[in-house]
Design a protein around this motif. Structure first.
Motif, mmCIF file in Angstrom:
data_model
loop_
_atom_site.group_PDB
_atom_site.id
_atom_site.type_symbol
_atom_site.label_atom_id
_atom_site.label_comp_id
_atom_site.label_asym_id
_atom_site.label_seq_id
_atom_site.Cartn_x
_atom_site.Cartn_y
_atom_site.Cartn_z
ATOM 1 N N CYS A 274 40.795 40.095 27.534
ATOM 2 C CA CYS A 274 39.636 39.273 27.907
ATOM 3 C C CYS A 274 39.946 38.438 29.152
ATOM 4 O O CYS A 274 39.787 37.204 29.171
ATOM 5 C CB CYS A 274 39.200 38.368 26.754
ATOM 6 S SG CYS A 274 38.331 39.255 25.438
ATOM 7 N N LEU A 275 40.385 39.127 30.206
ATOM 8 C CA LEU A 275 40.720 38.453 31.458
ATOM 9 C C LEU A 275 39.463 38.307 32.308
ATOM 10 O O LEU A 275 38.821 39.296 32.663
ATOM 11 C CB LEU A 275 41.781 39.251 32.227
ATOM 12 C CG LEU A 275 43.132 39.410 31.527
ATOM 13 C CD1 LEU A 275 44.049 40.305 32.350
ATOM 14 C CD2 LEU A 275 43.774 38.053 31.303
ATOM 15 N N ALA A 276 39.127 37.065 32.665
ATOM 16 C CA ALA A 276 37.904 36.800 33.413
ATOM 17 C C ALA A 276 38.135 36.728 34.921
ATOM 18 O O ALA A 276 37.239 36.345 35.671
ATOM 19 C CB ALA A 276 37.269 35.496 32.918
ATOM 20 N N ASP A 277 39.336 37.090 35.366
ATOM 21 C CA ASP A 277 39.631 37.058 36.800
ATOM 22 C C ASP A 277 38.831 38.153 37.521
ATOM 23 O O ASP A 277 38.754 39.287 37.055
ATOM 24 C CB ASP A 277 41.129 37.277 37.034
ATOM 25 C CG ASP A 277 41.974 36.234 36.318
ATOM 26 O OD1 ASP A 277 42.408 35.289 36.976
ATOM 27 O OD2 ASP A 277 42.170 36.380 35.090
ATOM 28 N N ASP A 278 38.259 37.803 38.661
ATOM 29 C CA ASP A 278 37.423 38.720 39.437
ATOM 30 C C ASP A 278 38.277 39.836 40.033
ATOM 31 O O ASP A 278 39.111 39.589 40.908
ATOM 32 C CB ASP A 278 36.712 37.939 40.547
ATOM 33 C CG ASP A 278 35.716 38.770 41.333
ATOM 34 O OD1 ASP A 278 35.726 40.008 41.187
ATOM 35 O OD2 ASP A 278 34.938 38.188 42.101
ATOM 36 N N ILE A 279 38.066 41.071 39.574
ATOM 37 C CA ILE A 279 38.926 42.172 40.029
ATOM 38 C C ILE A 279 38.638 42.588 41.467
ATOM 39 O O ILE A 279 39.382 43.372 42.049
ATOM 40 C CB ILE A 279 38.812 43.404 39.106
ATOM 41 C CG1 ILE A 279 37.405 44.011 39.171
ATOM 42 C CG2 ILE A 279 39.183 43.049 37.677
ATOM 43 C CD1 ILE A 279 37.310 45.370 38.491
ATOM 44 N N ALA A 280 37.553 42.064 42.056
ATOM 45 C CA ALA A 280 37.247 42.382 43.453
ATOM 46 C C ALA A 280 38.083 41.551 44.424
ATOM 47 O O ALA A 280 38.149 41.859 45.611
ATOM 48 C CB ALA A 280 35.764 42.158 43.733
ATOM 49 N N LEU A 281 38.736 40.510 43.925
ATOM 50 C CA LEU A 281 39.543 39.646 44.783
ATOM 51 C C LEU A 281 40.980 40.169 44.868
ATOM 52 O O LEU A 281 41.601 40.445 43.832
ATOM 53 C CB LEU A 281 39.556 38.214 44.242
ATOM 54 C CG LEU A 281 38.207 37.510 44.137
ATOM 55 C CD1 LEU A 281 38.367 36.137 43.497
ATOM 56 C CD2 LEU A 281 37.556 37.388 45.516
ATOM 57 N N PRO A 282 41.528 40.304 46.064
ATOM 58 C CA PRO A 282 42.903 40.814 46.223
ATOM 59 C C PRO A 282 43.938 40.018 45.422
ATOM 60 O O PRO A 282 44.889 40.600 44.888
ATOM 61 C CB PRO A 282 43.144 40.693 47.736
ATOM 62 C CG PRO A 282 41.781 40.761 48.355
ATOM 63 C CD PRO A 282 40.872 40.069 47.384
#
Length: 378
Positions: free
Chosen positions: A158-166
């Motif tokens: 349940c990782l909410a980190d934005d995967i579009a960010l390097p």
């Protein structure tokens, strides 16, 4: 800030065993998996960037037939190299591969280096490709994190980190390193790739058949649809062109080689000129007017076309093509000449239709050729 990893070593071991057992039974039959040869791994992973597996398979088989070794790739003729890649797009990938192959021949005696820092030093090899080569070919415990792996792990924890960010890749790198198999890192990475491609899909994942559902926090909390978190991609910038399919009295067509740098470098297309959106819209309206005369078309397009002795001009249609950051809108025009015309540019050639396969065409050109063939068959 991402959460801390709280799994016990026992849970990690159990997770690895369940995933690897599933992989041994269900792994996809792919040609680059016939061996762990680092060259085959490298070529396949570069091809698979931005391209689906089903598309890559015939390209991979032909590439390995044409360039069976790193040395063969290093010494390949550029036209043949680009021809082998024709249709895959992102041509800088294969140019970088050749650059890296030359470095391997020069520095590493023609053999792929087996240290991760040396692998990552090669042009065009980033953390994902380096991790894939290192783990699959040399059993180095290095993650190979792509979109599939980030999707699996975002749901798993349940990782909410934005995967579009390097910067987010560092988060996933930490989680994968902490939970990956140290004894079978190659199979572990490939298992995650297959899981993301076949079960933990972007929409409608098959959770009930997932071998690691017992470990998945998103499954437990019924929040699968919330992950991964990804901001919307910026819209591709529109660019407008008119392409001229110019044919002489012998039936040959004029092709033009693009510059040696920039997008689609050194590839061949019909002559193209960029136009304003206003002019493109005006030309498109002419195309939509089915009762318009050829003379009116020629008159309306004289802003673009300065070629003399045109005896016929037709608007064949419109072609669009999306690159990663731009979208081409191409109005395709066909001209026929009175008499022969010598090309005055060194980057132009008269070429017959049956000779087209000898030239490296980018995808937009292939679409224009299909439009031409369709008009010839009507």
């Amino acid at each position: 800030m991402s959460k801390e990893i709280t799994w016990t070593q026992e849970k990690k071991t159990s997770f690895q065993e369940d995933l690897l057992t599933w992989y041994r039974l269900e792994k996809r039959d792919l040609p680059w998996r016939e061996s762990t040869d680092p060259y085959r791994v490298w070529v396949s992973e570069i091809m698979l960037q931005q391209t689906q597996v089903v598309t890559v398979i015939p390209y991979f088989n032909r590439f390995m037939e044409w360039f069976p070794t790193i040395e063969a790739l290093a010494n390949a003729n550029e036209d043949k190299l680009l021809k082998a890649w024709e249709g895959l797009g992102y041509y800088s990938r294969v140019r970088n591969m050749q650059h890296a192959a030359k470095e391997i021949v020069k520095t590493f005696d023609g053999k792929m280096p087996n240290k991760i820092e040396d692998i990552l030093s090669l042009k065009g090899v980033g953390p994902y490709t380096g991790g894939a080569i290192g783990s699959i070919a040399f059993s180095l415990p290095e993650p190979a994190i792509d979109g599939n792996v980030m999707r699996v792990y975002s749901r798993l924890f349940c990782l909410a980190d934005d995967i579009a960010l390097p910067k987010t890749r560092k988060v996933f790198d930490r989680y994968v390193r902490d939970t990956m198999s140290q004894s079978e890192p190659g199979d572990f990475n490939q298992a995650l790739m297959d899981l993301g491609a076949t079960i933990c899909t972007p929409t409608k994942p098959s959770c009930e058949t997932c071998p690691i559902q017992a470990y998945c926090e998103a499954k437990k909390t019924n929040t699968i649809s919330k992950y991964p978190v990804k901001k919307k991609k910026e819209k591709a910038k529109p660019l407008y062109y008119v392409a001229d399919i110019l044919q002489n009295d012998t039936g040959a067509f004029l092709l033009e080689k693009r510059p040696s740098d920039g997008l689609l470098a050194d590839m061949w297309t019909f002559p193209m000129r960029e136009v304003t959106k206003k002019d493109y819209d005006r030309f498109s309206q002419i195309y939509d007017s089915h009762d318009v005369s050829t003379g009116m078309v020629a008159e309306q397009l004289n802003l673009y076309d300065e070629v003399e002795n045109i005896k016929d001009k037709n608007l064949l249609g419109i072609v669009t093509h999306i690159f990663s950051h731009r979208k081409w809108h191409i109005l395709v025009v066909q001209d026929k000449l009175n008499g022969l015309k010598d090309t005055h540019l060194t980057n132009q050639k008269w070429v017959y239709l049956d000779e087209f396969p000898q030239y490296v065409f980018p995808k937009p050109q292939q679409k224009m050729v299909e439009l031409l063939k369709k008009s010839m068959n009507n």
